[in-house]
Write a protein that holds these residues in place. Structure first.
Motif, PDB file in Angstrom:
ATOM      1  N   UNK A 251       0.974  -1.117  -0.147  1.00  9.88           N
ATOM      2  CA  UNK A 251      -0.147  -0.047  -0.172  1.00  9.88           C
ATOM      3  C   UNK A 251       1.010   1.288   0.064  1.00  9.88           C
ATOM      4  N   UNK A 252       0.586   2.457  -0.696  1.00  8.37           N
ATOM      5  CA  UNK A 252       1.301   3.521  -0.516  1.00  8.37           C
ATOM      6  C   UNK A 252       1.311   3.976   1.051  1.00  8.37           C
ATOM      7  N   UNK A 253       2.648   4.484   1.196  1.00  7.56           N
ATOM      8  CA  UNK A 253       2.819   5.212   2.393  1.00  7.56           C
ATOM      9  C   UNK A 253       1.616   6.210   2.597  1.00  7.56           C
ATOM     10  N   UNK A 254       1.641   6.957   1.709  1.00  7.89           N
ATOM     11  CA  UNK A 254       1.071   8.328   1.605  1.00  7.89           C
ATOM     12  C   UNK A 254      -0.627   8.042   1.789  1.00  7.89           C
ATOM     13  N   UNK A 255      -1.022   7.070   1.816  1.00  8.13           N
ATOM     14  CA  UNK A 255      -2.467   6.735   2.015  1.00  8.13           C
ATOM     15  C   UNK A 255      -2.709   6.647   3.352  1.00  8.13           C
ATOM     16  N   UNK A 256      -2.005   6.366   4.258  1.00  5.66           N
ATOM     17  CA  UNK A 256      -2.197   6.536   5.940  1.00  5.66           C
ATOM     18  C   UNK A 256      -3.118   5.534   6.442  1.00  5.66           C
TER      19      UNK A 256
END
Ligand SMILES: [Zn+2]
Length: 507
Positions: A480-485
């Motif tokens: 998962x993208x780290x930016x998604x949070x």
């Protein structure tokens, strides 16, 4: 160098040398400013039974005209006979593994005759295939058999002729340049077509099996007879060399050999002919991974050398990271991500430590997981930060600019900045000269099946495309993208979270 084979064992990289019984490296003289050993022609007669070595080395040395004398490293176990400068005998001074030769002008041709039984850097072991003798130069152990400046800032071209009793086979760094058998002796010559640091200059003597493989460059696999069938594990060597050449440029030294010897660690990046430990020859995946690692070193470490032992990450970081990149190009994204997760799994101390040590009393102290795995992770973050095109262009430009020359960390930063047009000072202060890693705080809400997280700011990890691996027992791994949070997970179990190729302390 790779200390231990196999990704699963990367965590143990910081362990001590496994073989034990390895003697201290010789305390050789430090490099002198402006002194450059450019080329050595060495003729060594060696008897594997008695371990007796009779050597004659001719060194072409550039030096300032004010230097007075040049300091070379050669083990005290080697008895030095005549020393000549420009064919005139001179009186050299010796102290331990240091040898001072008086010189004048700006270039000297120094010839040394020496003999003895090496006490360091030359090893022998009885194997099921018979006696094997091999050298290992890391970090200054080539001083056991070769007079030189044993420091990565002074790479040189070696023209080596080895003379052994005819029943023995010989392999060495460089390109084979002729072999003759006369009476009872075999003379084999090897020349490194480009310079290499002395710790990557090596040779081995045994009853070897040779298998040639066709590829874009000449490829030869040299094994002990007991393991000759394991050459099948090396079938992708042409493909992996082509893969590396596609993004790094032509293979330095123009030739590649793999050599099996009873090394105490997994692999050693000897120029054009890296050595691999015997245990790998029944572990195909680990063997290939270490072959890629040592192949990357032909560009990073051998052709472009670290300016100092403190800059070792400029050799081991690329060797670690570009192995993962080669795996991506050969085996796809999933294999790449798994390599990156393993790379970023390292003990807290190694992750937190400065990538370039402030001080380093002994180069062997540099062999922790830090230059390997933190070095690789910092390169991955640079790639994410700069983008693929700029990152790989900067790597190629660095290789071209520092071809056959030492590269410092500051110079590497300058190359990256020049190509990207960005100021990377804050990045380098944080990740290269700084200590610590960011904290990744996670929270698992079982009731809603929601995992949320927050990365500590100020480390440049936001909006660069960094990924997290989320693992929950019984469920498929999720990237998962780290930016998604935040992520919704299918199961009830507490999830585990792993940074994909970057460093953080997960809480
Ligand atoms: Zn290495």
């Amino acid at each position: 160098m790779r200390r231990i084979g196999g990704l699963a064992l990367l965590l143990a990289l910081a362990a001590c040398r496994s073989g034990g019984g390895v003697e201290d490296a010789p305390d050789v003289p430090a490099p002198q400013p402006g002194v450059d050993v450019q080329r050595i022609e060495a003729v060594l007669s060696f008897d594997p039974e008695t371990m007796t070595l009779v050597g004659r080395a001719t060194l072409t040395i550039a030096h300032p005209d004010t230097v007075g004398r040049v300091w070379l490293g050669l083990s005290g176990a080697m008895e030095v006979g005549t020393v000549e400068v420009g064919r005139q005998p001179v009186a050299a001074e010796r102290e331990g593994a240091a040898l001072a030769v008086p010189v004048s002008g700006v270039t000297s041709v120094v010839t040394l005759a020496y003999r003895g039984v090496p006490d360091v850097g030359v090893y022998r072991e009885e194997t099921p295939s018979g006696l094997v003798v091999w050298t290992d130069g890391w970090p200054t152990r080539a001083a056991g058999w070769l007079p030189a400046v044993h420091h990565p800032s002074d790479p040189l071209v070696l023209d080596l002729t080895l003379e052994v009793p005819r029943r023995w086979d010989v392999v060495a760094s460089g390109t084979p340049a002729g072999e003759t058998v006369e009476n009872d002796s075999r003379r084999a010559r090897f020349v490194t077509s480009e310079s290499a640091p002395t710790y990557t200059l090596a040779w081995a003597v045994a009853d070897f099996a040779f298998t040639d493989q066709s590829g874009s460059v000449s490829i030869r696999h040299v094994t002990l007879a007991q393991d000759s069938a394991s050459v099948a594990f090396l079938s992708r060597t042409p493909a992996l060399l082509d893969t590396l050449a596609a993004f790094l440029g032509p293979l330095p030294y123009g030739r590649f050999a793999t050599v099996e010897v009873p090394l105490v660690y997994a692999g050693m990046e000897n120029a054009a002919a890296p050595f691999f430990q015997t245990e790998l020859y029944d572990a195909p995946a680990a063997l290939e991974e270490v072959v890629i690692h040592e192949a990357v070193h032909q560009w990073w470490g051998n052709d472009v050398t670290p300016a100092d032992w403190r800059d070792l990450w400029l050799a081991e970081g690329p060797a670690t990271y570009l192995t993962a990149e080669t795996v991506r190009r050969l085996d796809g994204l999933e294999a790449f991500r798994q390599s990156l997760v393993q790379m970023a799994l390292l003990d807290r101390r190694s992750a937190a430590r400065r990538l370039v040590p402030a001080r380093l009393a002994d180069p062997e102290d540099a062999l922790t997981a830090t230059p390997y795995q933190k070095g690789g992770a910092v390169l991955h973050l640079l790639r994410l930060t700069l983008g693929d095109e700029v990152f790989f262009r900067a790597l190629r430009q660095t290789l071209r600019t520092y071809d056959d020359r030492p590269l410092s960390t500051a110079a590497f930063q300058s190359e990256l900045e020049e190509v990207s047009g960005r100021d990377l000072d804050a990045f380098f202060q944080r990740w290269v000269y700084g200590t610590g890693v960011p904290t990744l705080r996670t929270r698992w809400d079982r009731a809603t099946g929601t995992l949320s997280w927050e990365i500590e700011s100020g480390w440049g990890l936001e909006r660069v495309g960094a990924e997290l691996l989320v693992r929950q027992s019984g469920a498929t791994d999720q990237y998962v993208p780290l930016d998604d949070g935040v992520a919704s997970l299918p199961g009830d179990e507490n999830p585990e979270v792993f940074p994909v190729g970057w460093l953080a302390e997960v809480r």
